[in-house]
Every structure is written in structure tokens, then in C-alpha cells.
Scaffold this motif. Structure first.
Motif, PDB file in Angstrom:
ATOM      1  N   LEU A 261       0.721  -1.147   0.056  1.00  0.00           N
ATOM      2  CA  LEU A 261      -0.147  -0.206   0.034  1.00  0.00           C
ATOM      3  C   LEU A 261       0.698   1.302   0.009  1.00  0.00           C
ATOM      4  O   LEU A 261       1.582   1.350   0.967  1.00  0.00           O
ATOM      5  CB  LEU A 261      -1.118  -0.094   1.198  1.00  0.00           C
ATOM      6  N   THR A 262       0.752   1.959  -0.990  1.00  0.00           N
ATOM      7  CA  THR A 262       1.423   3.208  -0.974  1.00  0.00           C
ATOM      8  C   THR A 262       0.709   4.382  -0.266  1.00  0.00           C
ATOM      9  O   THR A 262      -0.446   4.275  -0.406  1.00  0.00           O
ATOM     10  CB  THR A 262       1.390   3.899  -2.536  1.00  0.00           C
ATOM     11  N   VAL A 263       1.640   5.051   0.743  1.00  0.00           N
ATOM     12  CA  VAL A 263       0.969   5.871   1.547  1.00  0.00           C
ATOM     13  C   VAL A 263       1.687   7.184   1.590  1.00  0.00           C
ATOM     14  O   VAL A 263       2.823   7.199   0.868  1.00  0.00           O
ATOM     15  CB  VAL A 263       0.701   5.328   3.061  1.00  0.00           C
ATOM     16  N   ARG A 264       1.258   8.149   2.500  1.00  0.00           N
ATOM     17  CA  ARG A 264       1.921   9.452   2.551  1.00  0.00           C
ATOM     18  C   ARG A 264       2.097   9.532   4.056  1.00  0.00           C
ATOM     19  O   ARG A 264       1.147   9.299   4.960  1.00  0.00           O
ATOM     20  CB  ARG A 264       1.241  10.516   1.995  1.00  0.00           C
ATOM     21  N   VAL A 265       3.196  10.108   4.754  1.00  0.00           N
ATOM     22  CA  VAL A 265       3.719  10.135   6.242  1.00  0.00           C
ATOM     23  C   VAL A 265       3.699  11.442   6.507  1.00  0.00           C
ATOM     24  O   VAL A 265       4.339  12.390   6.076  1.00  0.00           O
ATOM     25  CB  VAL A 265       4.747   9.151   6.346  1.00  0.00           C
ATOM     26  N   ILE A 266       3.219  11.878   7.705  1.00  0.00           N
ATOM     27  CA  ILE A 266       3.237  13.189   8.108  1.00  0.00           C
ATOM     28  C   ILE A 266       3.546  13.346   9.494  1.00  0.00           C
ATOM     29  O   ILE A 266       3.022  12.740  10.328  1.00  0.00           O
ATOM     30  CB  ILE A 266       1.786  13.944   8.088  1.00  0.00           C
ATOM     31  N   ASP A 267       5.001  13.713   9.718  1.00  0.00           N
ATOM     32  CA  ASP A 267       5.519  13.665  11.216  1.00  0.00           C
ATOM     33  C   ASP A 267       5.501  15.442  11.507  1.00  0.00           C
ATOM     34  O   ASP A 267       5.675  16.305  10.831  1.00  0.00           O
ATOM     35  CB  ASP A 267       7.021  13.588  11.226  1.00  0.00           C
ATOM     36  N   CYS A 268       4.647  15.489  12.773  1.00  0.00           N
ATOM     37  CA  CYS A 268       4.311  16.965  13.442  1.00  0.00           C
ATOM     38  C   CYS A 268       4.441  17.024  14.841  1.00  0.00           C
ATOM     39  O   CYS A 268       4.381  15.768  15.558  1.00  0.00           O
ATOM     40  CB  CYS A 268       3.124  17.361  12.852  1.00  0.00           C
ATOM     41  N   GLU A 269       4.559  18.188  15.268  1.00  0.00           N
ATOM     42  CA  GLU A 269       4.477  18.366  16.721  1.00  0.00           C
ATOM     43  C   GLU A 269       3.302  19.476  16.865  1.00  0.00           C
ATOM     44  O   GLU A 269       3.400  20.394  16.194  1.00  0.00           O
ATOM     45  CB  GLU A 269       5.591  19.059  17.329  1.00  0.00           C
ATOM     46  N   ILE A 270       2.369  19.075  17.917  1.00  0.00           N
ATOM     47  CA  ILE A 270       1.478  20.023  18.130  1.00  0.00           C
ATOM     48  C   ILE A 270       1.458  20.560  19.588  1.00  0.00           C
ATOM     49  O   ILE A 270       1.788  19.733  20.371  1.00  0.00           O
ATOM     50  CB  ILE A 270       0.125  19.264  17.965  1.00  0.00           C
ATOM     51  N   THR A 271       1.500  21.898  19.589  1.00  0.00           N
ATOM     52  CA  THR A 271       1.700  22.578  20.785  1.00  0.00           C
ATOM     53  C   THR A 271       0.288  23.185  21.331  1.00  0.00           C
ATOM     54  O   THR A 271      -0.035  24.124  20.571  1.00  0.00           O
ATOM     55  CB  THR A 271       2.963  23.578  20.735  1.00  0.00           C
ATOM     56  N   VAL A 272       0.108  22.930  22.556  1.00  0.00           N
ATOM     57  CA  VAL A 272      -1.123  23.569  23.204  1.00  0.00           C
ATOM     58  C   VAL A 272      -0.612  24.647  24.181  1.00  0.00           C
ATOM     59  O   VAL A 272      -0.011  23.960  25.135  1.00  0.00           O
ATOM     60  CB  VAL A 272      -2.229  22.461  23.803  1.00  0.00           C
ATOM     61  N   SER A 273      -1.097  25.886  23.943  1.00  0.00           N
ATOM     62  CA  SER A 273      -0.517  26.811  25.048  1.00  0.00           C
ATOM     63  C   SER A 273      -1.825  27.309  25.797  1.00  0.00           C
ATOM     64  O   SER A 273      -2.919  27.674  25.093  1.00  0.00           O
ATOM     65  CB  SER A 273       0.217  28.115  24.273  1.00  0.00           C
ATOM     66  N   THR A 274      -1.635  27.228  26.792  1.00  0.00           N
ATOM     67  CA  THR A 274      -2.570  27.896  27.985  1.00  0.00           C
ATOM     68  C   THR A 274      -1.947  28.770  28.905  1.00  0.00           C
ATOM     69  O   THR A 274      -0.813  29.090  28.992  1.00  0.00           O
ATOM     70  CB  THR A 274      -3.678  26.935  28.682  1.00  0.00           C
ATOM     71  N   SER A 275      -3.049  29.421  29.614  1.00  0.00           N
ATOM     72  CA  SER A 275      -2.287  30.090  30.663  1.00  0.00           C
ATOM     73  C   SER A 275      -1.729  29.457  31.699  1.00  0.00           C
ATOM     74  O   SER A 275      -0.930  29.847  32.794  1.00  0.00           O
ATOM     75  CB  SER A 275      -3.491  31.201  31.464  1.00  0.00           C
ATOM     76  N   ASN A 276      -1.934  28.143  31.986  1.00  0.00           N
ATOM     77  CA  ASN A 276      -1.215  27.002  32.860  1.00  0.00           C
ATOM     78  C   ASN A 276      -0.111  26.662  32.226  1.00  0.00           C
ATOM     79  O   ASN A 276       0.838  25.689  32.812  1.00  0.00           O
ATOM     80  CB  ASN A 276      -2.329  26.122  33.035  1.00  0.00           C
ATOM     81  N   GLY A 277       0.410  26.776  30.895  1.00  0.00           N
ATOM     82  CA  GLY A 277       1.779  26.420  30.453  1.00  0.00           C
ATOM     83  C   GLY A 277       1.429  25.800  29.104  1.00  0.00           C
ATOM     84  O   GLY A 277       0.402  26.148  28.238  1.00  0.00           O
ATOM     85  N   ARG A 278       2.492  25.170  28.484  1.00  0.00           N
ATOM     86  CA  ARG A 278       2.322  24.681  27.146  1.00  0.00           C
ATOM     87  C   ARG A 278       2.744  23.123  27.217  1.00  0.00           C
ATOM     88  O   ARG A 278       3.648  22.687  28.171  1.00  0.00           O
ATOM     89  CB  ARG A 278       3.750  25.435  26.340  1.00  0.00           C
ATOM     90  N   HIS A 279       2.002  22.507  26.209  1.00  0.00           N
ATOM     91  CA  HIS A 279       2.424  20.812  26.229  1.00  0.00           C
ATOM     92  C   HIS A 279       2.713  20.702  24.605  1.00  0.00           C
ATOM     93  O   HIS A 279       1.608  21.028  23.730  1.00  0.00           O
ATOM     94  CB  HIS A 279       1.056  20.509  26.805  1.00  0.00           C
ATOM     95  N   THR A 280       3.482  20.045  24.625  1.00  0.00           N
ATOM     96  CA  THR A 280       3.778  19.535  22.955  1.00  0.00           C
ATOM     97  C   THR A 280       3.855  18.214  23.004  1.00  0.00           C
ATOM     98  O   THR A 280       4.254  17.417  23.639  1.00  0.00           O
ATOM     99  CB  THR A 280       5.101  20.180  22.541  1.00  0.00           C
TER     100      THR A 280
END
Length: 452
Positions: A261-280
Motif C-alpha cells: 500500500l502506497t501511503v504518505r507520512v506526516i510527522d508533526c508536533e502539536i503545541t497547546v498553549s494555555t495560561s497554565n503552560g505549554r504542552h507539546t
């Protein structure tokens, strides 16, 4: 001096012994003719008209899903509460049990197969993405009564505190993410895993769909089977999974292969920022949409978030409708009948909600309140209101008007920790748990993978 007011109300229902056979205004979505055909197709039409005709028992099963905290005699009382002045049967609990057993599960299964579908037009917001119907597959576990008969099919699962809970069934659903309607569903013993049931949902996949999947479903054989159906896949895989780099795309994704099966791969980092800090967090997504020009990586990352709509559908079934209760039936055949009834009841409510929001193409179905639809439907069952359509067709109905009057605000980006809200053991809730919801901003970074 006290003045009394009398408000006359005309109730139009079926005649004779069939009068209790209704679902209030929802009868318009599951009309008498549809139920009669289900009974005929499955060979469950009664040989003679009894106090409890088969059609009435079908509506009894569906009404039981709207009133899950009540015994069957109390459900019957709600079906007949609005029929004052009509002569209706007063069956015992034993008679209702025998009637349900005579009916079986097949008419409810037939109704579910007829009613399942996306319930949306091409212009409905959030249902389509670049011409593809967005749907998701996921599973959940539901408790069944701890009876000797059920234990022959369903087994108990271990709990966090080391004890055994109720026997459980596993329900797997294919959901249209935009309307949260059911496209298909399968269920059985929880001893079989999600990847065992998932191939049975491929029958409902076809060209023009994109299926969002969790890491549990990242099986090479399953993804290949979905691709053969003509549907596309967007699935998260483990970050450490080794995938060959066969060529880079300008948007940061790369071409790869899962077996043939031919596929495409996406590597990413998602960062959620709030007043309580950041999480990646790191994500690795795999898709059969291999053209980066027509299906950009950033849009695919944002689209994957829609997978959570199937979780919301399970929440509405297990929490909003059932209120966290265990199912009623004490035999495996009764469980089949009850689960198909529950799926039909959920789908009918969702269809009513879709009918209401589609009257204005600017309304996202996400804004419709499932709770409002459920409680209004319950009231109309008790009143036996809106069972038969008037000469002037009302496309919205009472349920729709309540939904449109109580639309929820557009969804805002918010986050809160995933925590156990009701721990089985008090020791699972040690320490301080932050249950605050925070306004959030999200940033996405696509990671470039070197050629290996």
C-alpha cells in the motif's frame, strides 16, 4: 373565586390495539409503514392481532431506550399516558417480556440497516472535506447484566482495584463526523478486540470517504482492506514505527509504503498553549491521500482532530441516553435486541437534529444540543404528540424548533486534562487534580524527516 381552564388537545394515533405503537414526533422518522415492512421482511408480523401487536412492541423497544431508568411496565405507561379516552391494554410485566421475546432482534436490526447513513447534504458544514465524507471508526465497552445466561457469551473485565465488574460487550461504530450519525455498527463479546470487529465495518465504506482511525487500528492488513473499498485513510501510528522514506514532498510530508500500500507520512508536533503552560506532543499520521497539492499536510493534521466526534457519539449513547446504566436484557438474544434498539433510537434522534439544522445552511450540526433533542422527544412520547403528520407538512417539528431555539455557541478551542472523574477505587484519585478548562491556542509544526 377560582377559575378553571381547559385546553383541548387532539391526539391522532393508530386505531385499536395499535394505538400505543408510537414514538411521539419521532414516529415521523420511523413511521408505521416502515415498522410494518421491517416485520414483514423478517417474518415477525403477528398471525393474529393481540393486545400487543408486533408493531407496538417495536415502538415499545425504542421507547425503552428513551426511558432507560424505568421498568417495561413504566415505559408502557408513558406510551399510553397521552391516550386518555382510548381503550388500551394494561399488560403485566410477564406479558411484556413474552412479547419482546416473540419479536426478537431481527426487526430492529433491519430498521438500523435502513436508517443508518450520514443524513447530510453536500452543503452541510463540517460533513465534507475537499469532496470527501469525513467519518471515523472507534470502539467502546458497555456493561450488561450479570446473569448466568449473559455470562455464557460475555465475560467480566478486570477493574483497576483488582475486582471484577459487570460482563461487557464491545461496540464498534463507523460515524459521520459532521453529524455524528451512525453509518454502521457491530458489537459482540469484549473478549474480541477492536481490530477483530473493524473489518466487518468495511462493507459500509466506499469511494468518496475518508476514514479517521486511532493507533489501535494501524494494522497493515486492515488499512489495505479499507483502501480496496475505495475509501481513503488517515490514521495515527506510533511515533517509533519504522516506515521507509521513498521521497519528500514540499509540504514536509514524505511518501512511504505499508506492504504493497502506497501511503504518505506526516510527522508533526502539536503545541497547546494555555495560561497554565505549554504542552507539546509528537504525532505521526499516515494517509492514502498521496498528492500533497490537493490534500496539504497542514489541513490533514487539522482534519484528524475530527476523529473525536466518534467519542462524543459514544458519550451521548452511554451517558446522555443511558445515564451510565447497565443494559436491561438478561439473555444474549435480549442484548442483541436491546443494542439494535438503542442504535435505532440514537440514529432517529440524530436524524431529527440534522433535519432541524439543515433548514439553514449556515448552522453547523455541532451546535445542535443532543440533550434538548432527547428531552423534547421524551415529552412528546408521553403526550403522544405529533405521531401522525398534519395535512400541512412541518419539516422542523417541535423537536427541531426546540433545537434551533437552544443552539449552542460555536465551538471554541479549549483544553482540560484527561482525568478519572469517577474513580472505581478512592486510591485512584490521590493527590490534587486540576479539572479547570483553559482557553487554548494551538500551533502545528511539520517535521522534516531525513532520507534513510
Amino acid at each position: 373565586m377560582r377559575a378553571n381552564s381547559v385546553i383541548p388537545r387532539e391526539v391522532v394515533v393508530a386505531s385499536g390495539a395499535f394505538a400505543p405503537g408510537h414514538l411521539g414526533e419521532l414516529t415521523r422518522i420511523v413511521p408505521f409503514e416502515m415498522v410494518d415492512e421491517a416485520l414483514e421482511r423478517t417474518g415477525r408480523t403477528q398471525a393474529r392481532v393481540r393486545d400487543l401487536p408486533s408493531r407496538v412492541v417495536v415502538y415499545l423497544m425504542l421507547a425503552g431506550c428513551l426511558f432507560p431508568g424505568m421498568g417495561w411496565p413504566q415505559v408502557w405507561q408513558r406510551l399510553t399516558a397521552g391516550l386518555s379516552g382510548l381503550k388500551v391494554a394494561a399488560p403485566t410485566a410477564g406479558a411484556l417480556l413474552q412479547a419482546r421475546r416473540r419479536l426478537g432482534a431481527e426487526p430492529l436490526r433491519w430498521l438500523f440497516d435502513l436508517l443508518r447513513g450520514p443524513a447530510a447534504g453536500i452543503a452541510t458544514p463540517g460533513v465534507w472535506w475537499r469532496g470527501l465524507l469525513v467519518c471515523a471508526i472507534d470502539g467502546t465497552v458497555m456493561p450488561v447484566p450479570d446473569s448466568a445466561a449473559n455470562l455464557t457469551v460475555f465475560t467480566k473485565q478486570r477493574c483497576n482495584n483488582g475486582g471484577a465488574g459487570y460482563p461487557s460487550l464491545r461496540l464498534l461504530a463507523l460515524v459521520s463526523c459532521g453529524t455524528r450519525t451512525l453509518l454502521d455498527a457491530v458489537f459482540g463479546p469484549a473478549t474480541d478486540g477492536e481490530t477483530t470487529y473493524a473489518p466487518r465495518l468495511v462493507r459500509s465504506l466506499h469511494e468518496g470517504m475518508i476514514v479517521l482511525l486511532d493507533r489501535n487500528f494501524a494494522s497493515q492488513a486492515l488499512l489495505a482492506e479499507i483502501a480496496r473499498s475505495g475509501a481513503h485513510v488517515l490514521v495515527r501510528v506510533k511515533n517509533g514505527r519504522k516506515l521507509p522514506v521513498l521521497g519528500h514532498c514540499p509540504d514536509g510530508s514524505y511518501r512511504s509504503a505499508l506492504g504493497a500500500l502506497t501511503v504518505r507520512v506526516i510527522d508533526c508536533e502539536i503545541t497547546v498553549s494555555t495560561s497554565n503552560g505549554r504542552h507539546t506532543s509528537g504525532y505521526r499520521l499516515v494517509t492514502t491521500l498521496t498528492d500533497h497539492r490537493t490534500h496539504p499536510a497542514t489541513e490533514l493534521i487539522e482534519l484528524y482532530h475530527q476523529r473525536w466526534e466518534v467519542e462524543t457519539a459514544f458519550l451521548e449513547i452511554k451517558s446522555t441516553i443511558l445515564g451510565g446504566r447497565v443494559l436491561r436484557a438478561r439473555t444474549p438474544t435480549g442484548i442483541d435486541q436491546e443494542v439494535f434498539s438503542l442504535l435505532v433510537a440514537y440514529q432517529v434522534l440524530r436524524l431529527a437534529m440534522a433535519d432541524a439544522t439543515c433548514t439553514d445552511t449556515g448552522i453547523d450540526p455541532d451546535r445542535a444540543s443532543f440533550s434538548i433533542a432527547l428531552h423534547t422527544a421524551r415529552d412528546l412520547v408521553v403526550q403522544a404528540a405529533g405521531v401522525i403528520e398534519d395535512t400541512v407538512i412541518d419539516l422542523v417539528g417541535t423537536i427541531g424548533r426546540h433545537i434551533l431555539a437552544g443552539l449552542m455557541p460555536d465551538r471554541r478551542i479549549r483544553t482540560r486534562p484527561r482525568v478519572v472523574k469517577r474513580a472505581i477505587s478512592k486510591y485512584n484519585a490521590k493527590g490534587t487534580i486540576d479539572r479547570t478548562s483553559y482557553k487554548a491556542t494551538i500551533s502545528i509544526d511539520i517535521l522534516t524527516t531525513p532520507t534513510t
